[in-house]
Design a protein around this motif. Structure first.
Motif, short mmCIF file in Angstrom:
data_model
loop_
_atom_site.label_atom_id
_atom_site.label_comp_id
_atom_site.label_asym_id
_atom_site.label_seq_id
_atom_site.Cartn_x
_atom_site.Cartn_y
_atom_site.Cartn_z
N ARG A 1 0.82 -1.22 0.00
CA ARG A 1 0.00 0.00 0.00
C ARG A 1 0.85 1.27 0.00
N LEU A 2 2.17 1.08 -0.19
CA LEU A 2 3.11 2.18 -0.39
C LEU A 2 3.30 3.08 0.83
N TYR A 3 3.11 2.50 2.03
CA TYR A 3 3.44 3.24 3.24
C TYR A 3 4.96 3.39 3.31
N PRO A 4 5.46 4.51 3.82
CA PRO A 4 6.92 4.67 3.98
C PRO A 4 7.49 3.48 4.78
N ARG A 5 8.57 2.93 4.27
CA ARG A 5 9.10 1.69 4.84
C ARG A 5 9.47 1.84 6.31
N ARG A 6 10.19 2.87 6.65
CA ARG A 6 10.63 3.04 8.03
C ARG A 6 9.45 3.19 8.99
N LEU B 1 12.56 -8.48 9.54
CA LEU B 1 11.55 -7.95 8.62
C LEU B 1 12.19 -6.99 7.63
N ASN B 2 13.06 -6.13 8.12
CA ASN B 2 13.68 -5.12 7.27
C ASN B 2 14.53 -5.75 6.17
N ARG B 3 15.20 -6.84 6.47
CA ARG B 3 16.08 -7.49 5.49
C ARG B 3 15.37 -8.54 4.66
N GLY B 4 14.15 -8.95 5.08
CA GLY B 4 13.52 -10.08 4.43
C GLY B 4 12.17 -9.86 3.78
N VAL B 5 11.51 -8.72 4.02
CA VAL B 5 10.15 -8.52 3.51
C VAL B 5 10.07 -7.22 2.72
N PHE B 6 9.61 -7.34 1.46
CA PHE B 6 9.50 -6.20 0.57
C PHE B 6 8.15 -6.25 -0.14
N GLY B 7 7.68 -5.09 -0.58
CA GLY B 7 6.44 -5.05 -1.32
C GLY B 7 6.53 -5.89 -2.59
N GLN B 8 5.38 -6.30 -3.11
CA GLN B 8 5.37 -7.22 -4.24
C GLN B 8 6.10 -6.67 -5.46
N ALA B 9 5.87 -5.40 -5.81
CA ALA B 9 6.51 -4.83 -7.00
C ALA B 9 8.03 -4.85 -6.86
N GLU B 10 8.52 -4.46 -5.69
CA GLU B 10 9.96 -4.44 -5.45
C GLU B 10 10.53 -5.86 -5.49
N ALA B 11 9.85 -6.78 -4.83
CA ALA B 11 10.33 -8.17 -4.77
C ALA B 11 10.34 -8.81 -6.15
N LEU B 12 9.27 -8.62 -6.91
CA LEU B 12 9.20 -9.23 -8.24
C LEU B 12 10.20 -8.62 -9.21
N ALA B 13 10.47 -7.31 -9.07
CA ALA B 13 11.47 -6.67 -9.93
C ALA B 13 12.84 -7.29 -9.72
N ARG B 14 13.19 -7.57 -8.47
CA ARG B 14 14.48 -8.21 -8.20
C ARG B 14 14.49 -9.65 -8.67
N LYS B 15 13.42 -10.38 -8.42
CA LYS B 15 13.36 -11.79 -8.84
C LYS B 15 13.48 -11.91 -10.36
N ALA B 16 12.94 -10.93 -11.09
CA ALA B 16 12.99 -10.99 -12.55
C ALA B 16 14.40 -10.87 -13.09
N LYS B 17 15.30 -10.26 -12.31
CA LYS B 17 16.69 -10.07 -12.76
C LYS B 17 17.60 -11.20 -12.28
#
Length: 238
Positions: A29-34, A54-70
């Motif tokens: 939902r694009l809340y500021p991460r911190r 949590l900080n090192r292991g959980v990311f929003g779907q768009a961010e996570a999928l962008a990394r997985k695609a590379k």
């Protein structure tokens, strides 16, 4: 629920599972991460270590999928240029050898969570980890391998020297250097980056989780804090 958090009691397992799902939802939902991490941490009364997981292991779907695609698998390395985030890979493999828990993030990367970077010292475990890394490279044989170590860290020059010897022994083209800021040299477009640092993964065009692949090949372990399923299915809650 599966035992995704080794070393935690059942109650904390449940708490961390719920906190991770909420943090993922807020990131989608694009809340500021911190701010989102602080809110979730306070709501579930998470410890400093749990918040860092949590900080090192959980990311929003768009961010996570962008990394997985590379991400590139081991079979894609043959003949390619590979730039290795030296300390990142070395310390992660050493942690696996020592039986320390590792983290599987939902962006596809395995990360060390022992916080040993500032206290890193060469040891017999370092030699074992190097042997494992070069056994893997000898099997999949990239066209060139360049190791970059963080010069301000202790023994970076000795690690680079050890890698150069092993590259020569295997007949692999490449080099190993200690440089002031390795991240600045890791994102050459023509090379695959080997590492799991988030900023590097975002900046590069292709990456390979070398530490994870080495661990799977040489010392498979189940000591993972595992957030890898927090993607796709969980996004329906957003």
């Amino acid at each position: 629920m599966t035992d995704r958090f080794p070393g935690l009691h059942d109650e904390r397992q449940w708490v961390l599972n719920q906190a991770a799902a909420d943090f993922y939802l807020l990131q989608n939902r694009l809340y500021p991460r911190r701010a989102a991490l602080e809110w979730v941490g306070n709501r579930y009364r998470l410890t400093v270590r749990e918040r860092e997981l949590l900080n090192r292991g959980v990311f929003g779907q768009a961010e996570a999928l962008a990394r997985k695609a590379k991400r590139r698998c081991a079979s894609a390395l043959g003949g390619q240029c590979l730039v290795v985030d030296g300390h990142n890979v070395q310390i992660t493999v050493e942690s696996a050898v020592l039986g320390r828990p590792l983290l599987k993030a939902n962006d596809g990367a395995v990360r060390d969570v022992a916080g040993q970077s500032a206290r890193y010292r060469l040891s017999e475990t370092s030699e074992v980890a190097l042997d494992m890394i070069f056994q893997f490279l000898g099997i999949f044989r990239p066209g060139r391998v360049d190791f970059l170590f963080d010069a301000p860290m202790s023994h970076s020059g000795m690690l680079a020297s050890a890698c150069r010897r092993r590259l020569k022994s295997l007949g692999l083209d490449g080099d190993a250097r200690a440089v002031p800021v390795p991240e600045r040299e890791m994102t050459r477009a023509e090379c695959i980056v080997a590492g799991s640092d988030r900023a590097v993964l975002d900046a590069c065009s292709r990456w390979h989780d070398l530490a994870h692949e080495v661990i799977d090949l040489s010392c498979p372990c189940n000591m993972f804090v595992d957030f890898s399923d927090l993607i796709l299915a969980q996004s329906r809650r957003s």
